[in-house]
Design an enzyme around this catalytic site. Structure first.
Site, PDB file in Angstrom:
ATOM      1  CD  GLN C 231      12.440  64.001  45.581  1.00 33.90           C
ATOM      2  OE1 GLN C 231      11.329  64.378  45.939  1.00 33.90           O
ATOM      3  NE2 GLN C 231      12.883  62.784  45.817  1.00 33.90           N
ATOM      4  CD  GLU C 246       8.548  60.461  37.022  1.00 32.86           C
ATOM      5  OE1 GLU C 246       8.978  61.617  37.129  1.00 32.86           O
ATOM      6  OE2 GLU C 246       8.836  59.544  37.795  1.00 32.86           O
ATOM      7  NE  ARG C 277      10.421  61.491  39.983  1.00 33.76           N
ATOM      8  CZ  ARG C 277       9.662  61.834  41.016  1.00 33.76           C
ATOM      9  NH1 ARG C 277      10.142  62.560  41.999  1.00 33.76           N
ATOM     10  NH2 ARG C 277       8.409  61.438  41.086  1.00 33.76           N
ATOM     11  CG  HIS C 345       8.828  67.708  43.647  1.00 38.12           C
ATOM     12  ND1 HIS C 345       7.687  68.367  43.272  1.00 38.12           N
ATOM     13  CD2 HIS C 345       8.439  66.483  44.068  1.00 38.12           C
ATOM     14  CE1 HIS C 345       6.639  67.572  43.463  1.00 38.12           C
ATOM     15  NE2 HIS C 345       7.064  66.431  43.959  1.00 38.12           N
ATOM     16  NE  ARG C 382       9.396  64.150  49.291  1.00 35.88           N
ATOM     17  CZ  ARG C 382       8.484  63.855  48.354  1.00 35.88           C
ATOM     18  NH1 ARG C 382       7.671  62.836  48.521  1.00 35.88           N
ATOM     19  NH2 ARG C 382       8.397  64.590  47.261  1.00 35.88           N
TER      20      ARG C 382
END
Lengths: 317, 296, 569
Positions: C231, C246, C277, C345, C382
């Site tokens: 991710q 964010e 994203r 991430h 996730r």
């Protein structure tokens, strides 16, 4: 290219010495960048600890030019500007055992921390199955103290600890005790508080180092004031610290100002004062610094001051 | 030019540090600074009353500040680090927290006062730099302190915590050096420049504080200082009056004269040591000063 | 020889939870081994929260809905039996954490507060301000202190010893004195965290997230499951990869390229910077690839400009973001834009857990929990708030599983353990005495660059094939790597050397899994296969390491309640 001279205190387990590195200055970097650059580009034997690099894991605190900083979130430019220099000296945190170079050991501190039972002693209202209820306001009480990342900066800067490693508790330990004492879910706050009192609580010097340097801006000194209040609320008034504080409290109420002559007697009692403070008192009298016959007069407006005392009592209850 | 301040002396100036009252007034007069002592000021709490009652601590200092506000001046001047800290702490708390301010004012109202937040709390050291100006100070110097090696001992509460004090960087303040150099003195570098004197815990932590006192005297001594200068009467008392007690814990001679900032300034303005009450110190400072200076 | 019933490797949320549950109410000898002091663990970096369908904020929420959201978020690659087990157990887990003293933010009724999070159909993310992982980590550490859990801090796992398909013990180094120990154990819980550091500077991960436990399992014969799923976060700070919230985009920040364009107009003309994203991440990388970024190579970036929001709004709404930019990039957002670039991430893949209830692996006695492994509840992607949840929940069950294993098993033979320890002692000596060779940091940096450029945010056949070849070359070069520290005590250079060996191994598996997955699913986005292909790829990748050879297999996904459908939000 502008160069910085970085002196780092090295320790190999036996010997310690200072080693010099020349590093080209770069704008907009952090202290951790500086250490990492030295390690990766000049000397892979240099040891320091770091992990998250954004001020949440607490690994990377070091001393620079005599003060403790968290390396990862301290801008290099700020440090150079603070000390008006291109020469930086790195040392491990003070008041910790050093294992190698800038690496310190934490286990003895954690061992010491267990004195205050640094865990929740769950109150009867809660259970593992349903947890607890806690108001938003009560949560706010534990919001700031649980910001602590155990970086050790406060302990490194603590002036009492510097002369009293065995007796005094590190500010982060006091914070941990405070955190559970004010946690409404805890069923036995006195079990965290008693050891705090027994471990030199009143020896805090009020120097404000811990609170001034905490990278998480935890109000450590307010907490110490709270802990002291709490011990007094528990009836622990028969000690020098409490008596000293009450001497000020009562003098202001009675006269408005401090009676310096009576302060030792109020704090230590007549006998103890006679035993320990006589030479001090005599030299003060000799220089005219204490006039045993001078009793401060009541200030003008003392009635109004007493009204503030009354009002503060009302606010408390 | 006349600068006018409300003046908050603090308790020690009435007894143990009367020499600071004397020298502050002398220096103010010589510089043309008008100090109007607050009528009916109380002890600031000396960093102790908040241990018993935080709100009370704020309230009594709100009263002190309110007294100054009623004089119509813009600044309340102190000469003690801890008084400055206590007053500024109370002020900052109330200025940041409207609810607290209102609550404190309920109590003050009963005392016939009101805290508005119009007066700034300053220290003589800051006022000299901010308001009076180093250039003006230099013009008043008649006996430059040439050759005198001073160790500037700041004391904690004039720089920390920075969000309350905020006059200069608490990790490397320069105000004392600027003033001392303007007076012609030479500032020595020493490790304990920003150390804690330990005064506030001298009773419960007597042993530890005496050790600190010894270190605080030895460090400038080894750096070749003639005397310590401090902007705080509590540091002065700790380092001076307790020096004989600290000496007992050390084999080396720790003797170090300790003078107040206004006394140093007074010397440079041509005021005699006696007029500045330098003879009131436990560790006699006059011989050390006389060795280096043509004293009035 | 050191002997424990259960050894836990890693002292983050999963490890400490495992230790607590393994040692509860029994006489087993349990030790937690961690290369760093426990409270330094990366669990502490989790900010946003922990998902559990308490139904406090939204009474219509249920574990069932959490289950569905997680499966959908995973792009249907999660094993649904495991997810159901997880989501149905999470509410109790929150109460347990509450009881352990975790300071949760509260709602007006005094219950644990919940907030909405991406991909969740109800506001179910429990939190403690913006430091949820941090407070959980510390509360668990406190519980360990209370329960006298034995820690071996600053001990580094070197390898797991397996004989006849069964776990016998492990070899680890006490970093402080440099001694290498064989440790006999009946069972082990690997809880050593993810391996985002395969991208080195382009990750939000702590610098020690090198997948040591994952690599040790891989070496011991346990396959890696779905390693290709990684991710990315679109807005990492350019220099350090540190995550910039964010909220910057949410509050209306502009993304600007070298030509001063708001380039999102090209990719998401309507939503602009508020696009999802993955789209924003891909757009930024495209700009950089096509020469419209600033800087060069791994230090390239685009700008996030917030100046138009004005000082007041920035100070009110984004004070922490401003602080971060000031501290880590030396940039004041009120006056200048801040350099940003996507950042790795989270690694969804990892050690193949074959039984979600005990978190056991195919090798008897070895259990795993947290980011180091793949149960799999996250599948191809996730959901926010599911990582800390995963860590504490499966940490607990891994601990219980390891306890059962330990009670069932007896200590085995020690010969192979001794042999393995001796082999590491020799290796340590060799590396310490080596004075020339290829710089290990150079290998690490080239690995990161290769992985970032070719097995990063978007992927194509030819680039990945090239990457695989480069990784192979680097693995070759590593054989002559030079660490540069001759000392025995606290030789972090040697630790780094082993860590770099670990990320090399893992990166190769990531590249191989990605190359062979000829579809786009969740975080795995391929330019040459832009759509999901359930017919061929609704299956788990399993990569085995047989000596130097990597072998690829696939395993079915467990589907119970939810048939794959198109993932739309």
């Amino acid at each position: 290219m502008e160069m910085m001279t970085v002196k780092i205190k090295r320790f190999d387990g036996r010997n310690s010495y200072y080693q010099k590195y020349e590093v080209p200055y770069e704008k907009g970097k952090t202290i951790l960048w500086l250490l990492t650059t030295i390690r990766e580009e000049q000397d892979p034997t240099l040891n320091f600890t770091s992990a998250c690099r954004h001020a949440i894991c607490g690994s990377c605190a070091v001393q620079i030019n005599g003060n403790a900083f968290l390396a990862c979130n301290t801008p290099l430019d700020d440090v150079l500007d603070t000390y008006k220099t291109m020469n930086l000296t790195f040392e491990p945190l003070k008041n910790f055992e050093v294992i190698k170079d800038l690496v310190i050991v934490w286990e003895p501190k954690m061992e010491k921390m267990t004195k205050v039972k640094p865990w929740i002693i769950p109150g009867e209202e809660g259970s593992k199955e349903i947890g607890f209820l806690q108001s938003e306001e009560d949560f706010q009480q534990i919001a700031a103290p649980t910001d602590c990342i155990l970086c050790g900066v406060c302990a490194s800067e603590c002036n009492q600890l510097a002369v009293n490693q065995d007796g005094y508790l590190e500010p982060f330990i006091l914070n941990k005790a405070y955190r559970y004492i004010v946690d409404t879910r805890d069923g036995a706050p006195e079990q965290h508080l008693k050891p705090v009192l027994e471990n030199d609580l009143w020896k805090c010097l009020h120097c404000m180092q811990c609170v001034s340097q905490c990278p998480k801006t935890i109000p450590l000194t307010d907490q110490i004031a709270f802990l002291r209040s709490a011990t007094m609320a528990m009836g622990e008034l028969d000690n020098q610290g409490a008596k000293h504080a009450y001497a000020f409290h009562d003098d202001v109420k009675n006269k408005g100002r401090l009676n310096e002559t009576m302060l030792p007697i109020k704090t230590d009692g007549l006998v103890q004062t006679a035993l320990t403070k006589i030479p001090f008192a005599l030299r003060m009298v000799k220089k005219g610094k204490i006039n045993p016959l001078h009793m401060p007069k009541q200030i003008s407006g003392i009635q109004e001051v007493r009204k503030l005392y009354e009002y503060a009592e009302e606010v408390k209850s | 030019m006349t600068l006018t301040y409300a003046f908050f002396p603090g308790c020690t100036l009435e007894s143990a540090a009367e020499e600071l009252m004397i020298s502050t007034k002398k220096v103010a007069e010589a510089l043309g600074i008008e100090l109007i002592e607050l009528n009916g000021w109380t002890c600031c709490g000396a960093s102790h009353i908040q241990d018993i009652d935080n709100f009370l601590s704020t309230s009594i200092n709100a009263r002190n500040i309110a007294l100054a506000e009623s004089l119509g001046v813009s600044k309340l001047l102190t000469v003690c680090n801890t008084c400055t800290l206590m007053l500024r702490t109370a002020k900052l708390k109330m200025d940041k927290n409207e609810r607290l301010k209102e609550q404190v004012n309920v109590g003050l109202d009963r005392a016939g006062l009101q805290y508005k937040g119009t007066v700034e709390v300053t220290h003589l050291l800051w006022a000299l730099l901010e308001d009076y100006g180093l250039e003006n100070l230099k013009k008043k110097v008649t006996v430059p302190l040439k050759g005198l090696k001073v160790a500037n001992f700041y004391g904690c509460h004039i720089v920390m915590p920075p969000d309350v004090m905020g006059f200069e960087n608490h990790r490397n303040p320069q105000s004392m050096e600027m003033v001392a150099e303007a007076l012609g003195a030479e500032c020595v570098e020493f490790d304990q420049r920003l150390a804690c004197c330990g005064f506030h815990a001298v009773f419960p932590a007597q042993k530890e504080v005496m050790t600190m006192t010894g270190i605080n005297c030895l460090s400038p001594k080894e750096a070749g200082a003639d005397c310590i200068v401090t902007p705080c009467p509590l540091c002065q008392m700790q380092l001076d009056a307790y020096q004989p007690d600290a000496q007992k814990r050390f084999d080396q001679d720790i003797t170090m004269p300790i003078i107040h900032l206004p006394q140093l300034i007074g010397l440079a303005l041509g005021i005699s040591p006696e007029e500045l009450a330098i003879n009131r110190h436990v560790v006699d400072a006059i011989p050390a000063l006389q060795r280096k200076l043509q004293l009035a | 020889m050191l002997k424990f019933d259960v050894v836990v490797v890693g002292a983050g949320g999963a490890g400490m939870m495992a230790a607590l549950s393994a040692s509860e109410k029994n006489n087993l000898k349990v030790a937690v081994l961690s290369k760093i002091f426990p409270t330094r663990s990366h669990t502490g970096a989790a900010q946003g929260g922990i998902n559990a369908a308490m139904g406090y904020r939204d009474s219509t929420d249920s574990p069932e809905k959490h289950f569905r959201d997680t499966v959908k978020g995973s792009d249907f690659l999660a094993d649904q039996d495991a997810v159901e087990f997880f989501t149905s157990g999470m509410p109790d887990m929150i109460s347990e954490l509450d009881y352990y003293g975790v300071p949760f933010s509260r709602d007006e009724k005094g219950q644990v507060a919940q907030r909405p999070f991406g991909g969740a159909s109800s506001p179910r993310t429990c939190y403690s301000a913006d430091k949820t992982g941090h407070v959980i980590l510390h509360a668990l550490y406190e519980q360990c202190l209370k329960n006298h859990v034995q820690f071996l801090n600053e001990w580094f796992l070197l390898s797991l010893v397996v004989e006849d398909g069964k776990f016998e013990g492990l070899v680890a180094m006490d970093i402080r004195d440099g001694k290498i120990h064989p440790i006999q154990a009946k069972s082990v819980v690997i809880a050593s965290g993810g391996f985002g550091r395969i991208y080195w500077s382009r990750t939000t991960n702590a610098i020690n997230m090198t997948g040591d436990g994952t690599a040790a399992c891989f070496e011991a014969g346990i396959p890696l499951k779905d390693p290709e799923f990684i991710q990315f976060h679109p807005t990492g700070l350019a220099q350090t990869g540190v995550l910039l919230s964010e909220a910057c985009r949410g509050e209306g920040g502009y993304l600007i390229n070298k030509d001063g364009e708001r380039f999102m107009a090209r990719y998401a003309p309507e939503k602009m910077e508020l696009g999802p994203r993955d789209l924003v991440s891909r757009s930024i990388e495209t700009e950089i690839k096509e020469g419209r970024g600033f800087g060069e190579g791994m230090t390239s970036y685009v700008l996030m400009d917030l100046r138009h929001l004005g000082e007041k709004k920035i100070m009110e709404r984004l004070p922490q973001v401003r602080e971060l930019a000031l501290e880590f990039e030396g940039v004041d957002l009120i006056k200048e834009p801040v350099p940003i670039r996507p950042s790795c991430h989270y690694t969804m893949g990892g050690i193949h857990v074959s039984d979600y209830k005990t978190c056991s692996t195919p090798i008897e006695g070895i259990h795993a929990a947290g980011e180091c492994c793949s149960v799999s509840i996250h599948g191809a992607n996730r959901l926010g708030g599911n990582s800390v949840a995963d860590v504490v929940f499966f940490g607990k069950y891994a601990g219980l599983g390891a306890k059962e294993s330990a009670m069932r098993r007896s200590f085995g033979r020690t010969e192979k353990l001794e042999q393995e320890a001796n082999a590491w002692k020799t290796k340590f000596k060799t590396i310490r005495e080596k004075t020339t060779g290829v710089s290990m940091f150079s290998i690490r940096n080239r690995l990161a660059e290769t992985m970032w450029n070719y097995v990063g945010i978007f992927r194509t056949e030819s680039e990945m094939a090239q990457a695989l070849a480069t990784v192979d070359e680097l693995i070759e070069e590593y054989k002559d790597a030079y660490a540069g520290d001759a000392s025995v005590k606290y030789n972090m250079a040697f630790i780094n050397y082993v860590e770099i060996g670990n990320i090399l191994k893992l990166a190769r598996a990531v590249a191989m899994g990605a190359l062979n997955r000829r579809e786009s699913r969740g975080s795995h986005s391929r330019g040459d296969y832009p759509t999901r292909n359930d017919e061929q790829f609704l299956k788990h990748t399993l990569i085995y390491k047989d000596g130097e050879n990597y072998r690829l297999e696939y395993a079915p996904v467990t589907i119970t309640n939810y048939q794959p459908e198109e993932r739309k939000y």
